[in-house]
Structure formats: structure tokens, C-alpha cells
Design an enzyme around this catalytic site. Structure first.
Site, PDB file in Angstrom:
ATOM      1  N   ASP A  43       0.836  -1.201   0.000  1.00  0.00           N
ATOM      2  CA  ASP A  43       0.000   0.000   0.000  1.00  0.00           C
ATOM      3  C   ASP A  43       0.871   1.252   0.000  1.00  0.00           C
ATOM      4  O   ASP A  43       1.929   1.278   0.625  1.00  0.00           O
ATOM      5  CB  ASP A  43      -0.888  -0.023   1.252  1.00  0.00           C
ATOM      6  CG  ASP A  43      -2.009   0.988   1.192  1.00  0.00           C
ATOM      7  OD1 ASP A  43      -2.290   1.525   0.091  1.00  0.00           O
ATOM      8  OD2 ASP A  43      -2.615   1.266   2.244  1.00  0.00           O
ATOM      9  N   GLY A  44       0.414   2.268  -0.726  1.00  0.00           N
ATOM     10  CA  GLY A  44       1.072   3.565  -0.653  1.00  0.00           C
ATOM     11  C   GLY A  44       1.698   4.076  -1.932  1.00  0.00           C
ATOM     12  O   GLY A  44       2.351   5.115  -1.930  1.00  0.00           O
ATOM     13  N   ASN A  45       1.501   3.370  -3.045  1.00  0.00           N
ATOM     14  CA  ASN A  45       2.099   3.826  -4.307  1.00  0.00           C
ATOM     15  C   ASN A  45       1.618   5.217  -4.703  1.00  0.00           C
ATOM     16  O   ASN A  45       2.417   6.076  -5.111  1.00  0.00           O
ATOM     17  CB  ASN A  45       1.780   2.849  -5.437  1.00  0.00           C
ATOM     18  CG  ASN A  45       2.524   1.533  -5.303  1.00  0.00           C
ATOM     19  OD1 ASN A  45       3.505   1.439  -4.582  1.00  0.00           O
ATOM     20  ND2 ASN A  45       2.052   0.510  -5.993  1.00  0.00           N
ATOM     21  N   ASN A  46       0.302   5.432  -4.606  1.00  0.00           N
ATOM     22  CA  ASN A  46      -0.242   6.730  -5.018  1.00  0.00           C
ATOM     23  C   ASN A  46       0.231   7.856  -4.106  1.00  0.00           C
ATOM     24  O   ASN A  46       0.570   8.955  -4.576  1.00  0.00           O
ATOM     25  CB  ASN A  46      -1.771   6.677  -5.031  1.00  0.00           C
ATOM     26  CG  ASN A  46      -2.324   6.078  -6.309  1.00  0.00           C
ATOM     27  OD1 ASN A  46      -1.902   6.438  -7.403  1.00  0.00           O
ATOM     28  ND2 ASN A  46      -3.263   5.160  -6.202  1.00  0.00           N
ATOM     29  N   ARG A  47       0.252   7.586  -2.787  1.00  0.00           N
ATOM     30  CA  ARG A  47       0.702   8.616  -1.860  1.00  0.00           C
ATOM     31  C   ARG A  47       2.179   8.939  -2.066  1.00  0.00           C
ATOM     32  O   ARG A  47       2.597  10.096  -1.954  1.00  0.00           O
ATOM     33  CB  ARG A  47       0.441   8.164  -0.415  1.00  0.00           C
ATOM     34  CG  ARG A  47      -0.967   8.508   0.068  1.00  0.00           C
ATOM     35  CD  ARG A  47      -1.282   7.832   1.371  1.00  0.00           C
ATOM     36  NE  ARG A  47      -1.635   6.431   1.161  1.00  0.00           N
ATOM     37  CZ  ARG A  47      -1.875   5.572   2.149  1.00  0.00           C
ATOM     38  NH1 ARG A  47      -1.752   5.973   3.398  1.00  0.00           N
ATOM     39  NH2 ARG A  47      -2.217   4.331   1.884  1.00  0.00           N
ATOM     40  N   LEU A  77      11.523 -20.670  -3.882  1.00  0.00           N
ATOM     41  CA  LEU A  77      10.531 -19.793  -3.265  1.00  0.00           C
ATOM     42  C   LEU A  77       9.232 -19.926  -4.041  1.00  0.00           C
ATOM     43  O   LEU A  77       9.250 -20.011  -5.264  1.00  0.00           O
ATOM     44  CB  LEU A  77      11.000 -18.323  -3.295  1.00  0.00           C
ATOM     45  CG  LEU A  77       9.962 -17.261  -2.877  1.00  0.00           C
ATOM     46  CD1 LEU A  77       9.675 -17.363  -1.372  1.00  0.00           C
ATOM     47  CD2 LEU A  77      10.456 -15.847  -3.217  1.00  0.00           C
ATOM     48  N   ILE A 131      -6.832  -5.342   7.074  1.00  0.00           N
ATOM     49  CA  ILE A 131      -6.410  -6.416   6.171  1.00  0.00           C
ATOM     50  C   ILE A 131      -7.121  -6.363   4.824  1.00  0.00           C
ATOM     51  O   ILE A 131      -6.782  -7.125   3.922  1.00  0.00           O
ATOM     52  CB  ILE A 131      -6.582  -7.800   6.819  1.00  0.00           C
ATOM     53  CG1 ILE A 131      -8.026  -8.023   7.261  1.00  0.00           C
ATOM     54  CG2 ILE A 131      -5.631  -7.950   7.997  1.00  0.00           C
ATOM     55  CD1 ILE A 131      -8.249  -9.410   7.828  1.00  0.00           C
ATOM     56  N   SER A 132      -8.075  -5.467   4.662  1.00  0.00           N
ATOM     57  CA  SER A 132      -8.633  -5.131   3.349  1.00  0.00           C
ATOM     58  C   SER A 132      -9.042  -6.337   2.492  1.00  0.00           C
ATOM     59  O   SER A 132      -8.702  -6.409   1.310  1.00  0.00           O
ATOM     60  CB  SER A 132      -7.639  -4.254   2.565  1.00  0.00           C
ATOM     61  OG  SER A 132      -7.476  -3.014   3.226  1.00  0.00           O
ATOM     62  N   SER A 145      -6.773  -5.811  -5.909  1.00  0.00           N
ATOM     63  CA  SER A 145      -7.946  -6.391  -5.267  1.00  0.00           C
ATOM     64  C   SER A 145      -9.154  -6.300  -6.193  1.00  0.00           C
ATOM     65  O   SER A 145      -9.167  -5.524  -7.162  1.00  0.00           O
ATOM     66  CB  SER A 145      -8.255  -5.670  -3.956  1.00  0.00           C
ATOM     67  OG  SER A 145      -8.893  -4.430  -4.204  1.00  0.00           O
ATOM     68  N   HIS A 199       3.195   3.373  -9.147  1.00  0.00           N
ATOM     69  CA  HIS A 199       3.087   1.924  -9.358  1.00  0.00           C
ATOM     70  C   HIS A 199       4.366   1.373  -9.991  1.00  0.00           C
ATOM     71  O   HIS A 199       4.800   0.263  -9.654  1.00  0.00           O
ATOM     72  CB  HIS A 199       1.873   1.610 -10.227  1.00  0.00           C
ATOM     73  CG  HIS A 199       0.562   1.918  -9.557  1.00  0.00           C
ATOM     74  ND1 HIS A 199       0.205   1.354  -8.357  1.00  0.00           N
ATOM     75  CD2 HIS A 199      -0.470   2.734  -9.922  1.00  0.00           C
ATOM     76  CE1 HIS A 199      -0.996   1.803  -8.003  1.00  0.00           C
ATOM     77  NE2 HIS A 199      -1.417   2.638  -8.929  1.00  0.00           N
TER      78      HIS A 199
END
Length: 262
Positions: A32-36, A143, A207-208, A77, A49
Site C-alpha cells: 500500500d502507498g504507491n499513489n501517496r 521460493l 487487512i482489506s 484487489s 506503481h
């Protein structure tokens, strides 16, 4: 947006030696936080992004280095379709570009990729590249990288319940055979170890609608860092926070201490 790795049927994946050193087998991240991040720099959201992709690369690299078994990233999402059309379009282009450019690197580094979510919402080109990426990396074991795209935890649970209902209606399954294991076997992450640690960036503490079932006993780590600023050091800090936690799973401290001393 980036790519993950598919679960094998039966034994949960992600049971690496990480658990022997007190590290999580399965780490999930709400990026979270790409736009901000972009807005603070006077840039377009799309630039944010693109910067976030670098954080994805750094995190995948560090997770593999530290011996984490499964890394699940919340890329897009089912609610994100509500964003401005230009941003959604740019995200789809970025997803397709990542699938074209990153898969060979993942494969060369022994990383298996799986995408979970409702693929029907994506273009035929994206769906085809997802299928090719999963097939190419299917046997890799270093992984397991899972990308949640057009995914919602409530959707996942609902479609699992629907499939169980269809089996009951067809006479293949008795209603009293529906238990936690039966429901888990129909989820997108069936066969994958539960989430041990969930990280969310940008200071938000929710947790969206992420992998709701798999987060049942996860430890939560919230950081103020915006996603493009999340790096190997931040990932290590989250792992160290996890190692300091005492996970009880409904038991008392005395029971946990006794079990660990056995």
C-alpha cells in the site's frame, strides 16, 4: 504487479527450513502507498506503481535469500476496479509487462509463480501469459511466489462454498463431511501453508479483504513506509518483529514453554 507460484496438491508448500530458525514459512504483504508516494513527489499515480515494482523485486530477492517458503503479494484487489479508468488501464499494462519481462528471471532463480484471483476479469493476453508463467515455473522450489490479482478474500470463501455445495448436490459429498479441511481444500491457496506473517505498508492498519482464511492466526506487522520505500532492510525488520512474538494458538504461555522445551 508481479507473479507467484502454484500450490502442489496434498502437503502444504512453504515448509522450508525457515521455521527452524524462527522465521515465517509464509509471508503475505499488502503493498500500500504507491499513489501517496507519487503524490508527495508531484508525480502521477502510475509513476508510483512503477516505483512499486522495484520494491516487489527487492522483496522477492530478500525473501528468497532469507529462506521464506511462500511469499504472497496483494497486487490488485477485486475492489480496485473502482479506481479511475486510466489508472486501472495502466495497472493492467504494467501487469502484462511484468509477466513478459520477469518470468524468465524468476525461473532462472528457482522461483515458482502462481496467480490467485478471478482471472476472468483480465484480458485474454494477460490470462495466457499467466498460464505460461505458471507452467514454466511449476517445478521450481526455492521460493513460492503468489500474486493475488483481482482477488478478494470474501470472493474466495464464497466460491469455495459454492463448489462444496455443487458436490453435495451431485451426491459426491455428504453435508456432515464439510469441515474446515474441506473448505480449505477449495480455496485459491489450497495446499499452501497458512500465513505466519502479514505485513502492511503505508501506516494503514487493516487487512482489506486479503486472504481471510489463511490469516486466521497470522502475526500482523504494520509499517509507516510507503510501498515504493519498502526494501530489504524493512523486510528484515518485519522478520525480526515476527521472531520476537510468542505464538500461542489458543494455548497458555506455560504450555508453549513446555512444548518448546520438549
Amino acid at each position: 504487479m508481479t507473479s507467484p507460484l502454484p500450490p502442489s496438491a496434498g502437503t502444504p508448500t512453504g515448509t522450508s527450513s525457515a521455521t527452524e530458525t524462527g522465521l515465517p514459512r509464509h509471508v503475505a504483504i499488502i503493498m500500500d502507498g504507491n499513489n501517496r508516494w507519487a503524490k508527495a513527489r508531484g508525480l502521477s499515480g502510475v509513476r508510483g506503481h512503477h516505483a512499486g515494482v522495484e520494491a516487489v523485486r527487492a522483496t522477492i530477492r530478500r525473501a528468497a535469500e532469507r529462506g521464506v517458503g511462500v511469499l504472497t503479494l496483494f497486487a490488485f484487489s477485486s475492489e480496485n476496479w473502482k479506481r479511475p479508468k486510466a489508472e486501472v488501464s495502466a495497472l493492467m499494462e504494467l501487469f502484462l509487462l511484468a509477466l513478459k519481462r520477469e518470468v524468465n528471471k524468476l525461473h532462472a532463480n528457482g522461483i515458482r509463480l502462481t496467480v490467485i484471483g478471478d482471472r476472468s476479469g483480465f484480458s485474454e493476453a494477460i490470462q495466457a501469459h499467466i498460464a505460461r508463467a505458471e507452467a514454466k515455473t511449476r517445478d521450481n522450489t526455492r521460493l513460492h511466489l503468489v500474486i493475488a490479482a483481482n482477488y478478494g478474500g470474501q470472493w474466495d470463501l464464497a466460491q469455495a462454498a459454492r463448489r462444496l455445495g455443487e458436490r453435495v448436490a451431485a451426491g459426491e459429498l455428504a453435508t456432515d463431511a464439510i469441515d474446515e479441511a474441506a473448505l480449505a481444500s477449495e480455496l485459491n491457496l489450497a495446499g499452501v501453508a497458512p500465513v505466519d506473517l502479514c505485513i502492511r505498508t503505508s501506516g494503514e492498519q487493516r487487512i482489506s479483504n486479503f486472504v481471510l482464511w489463511e490469516l486466521a492466526y497470522a502475526e500482523l506487522h504494520f509499517t509507516q513506509r510507503l510501498w515504493p520505500d519498502f526494501d530489504a532492510d524493512a523486510f528484515d525488520a518485519a522478520l525480526e518483529d515476527f521472531r520476537r512474538r510468542k505464538r500461542r494458538f489458543g494455548m497458555t504461555d506455560d504450555q508453549i514453554d513446555e512444548a518448546q522445551g520438549a
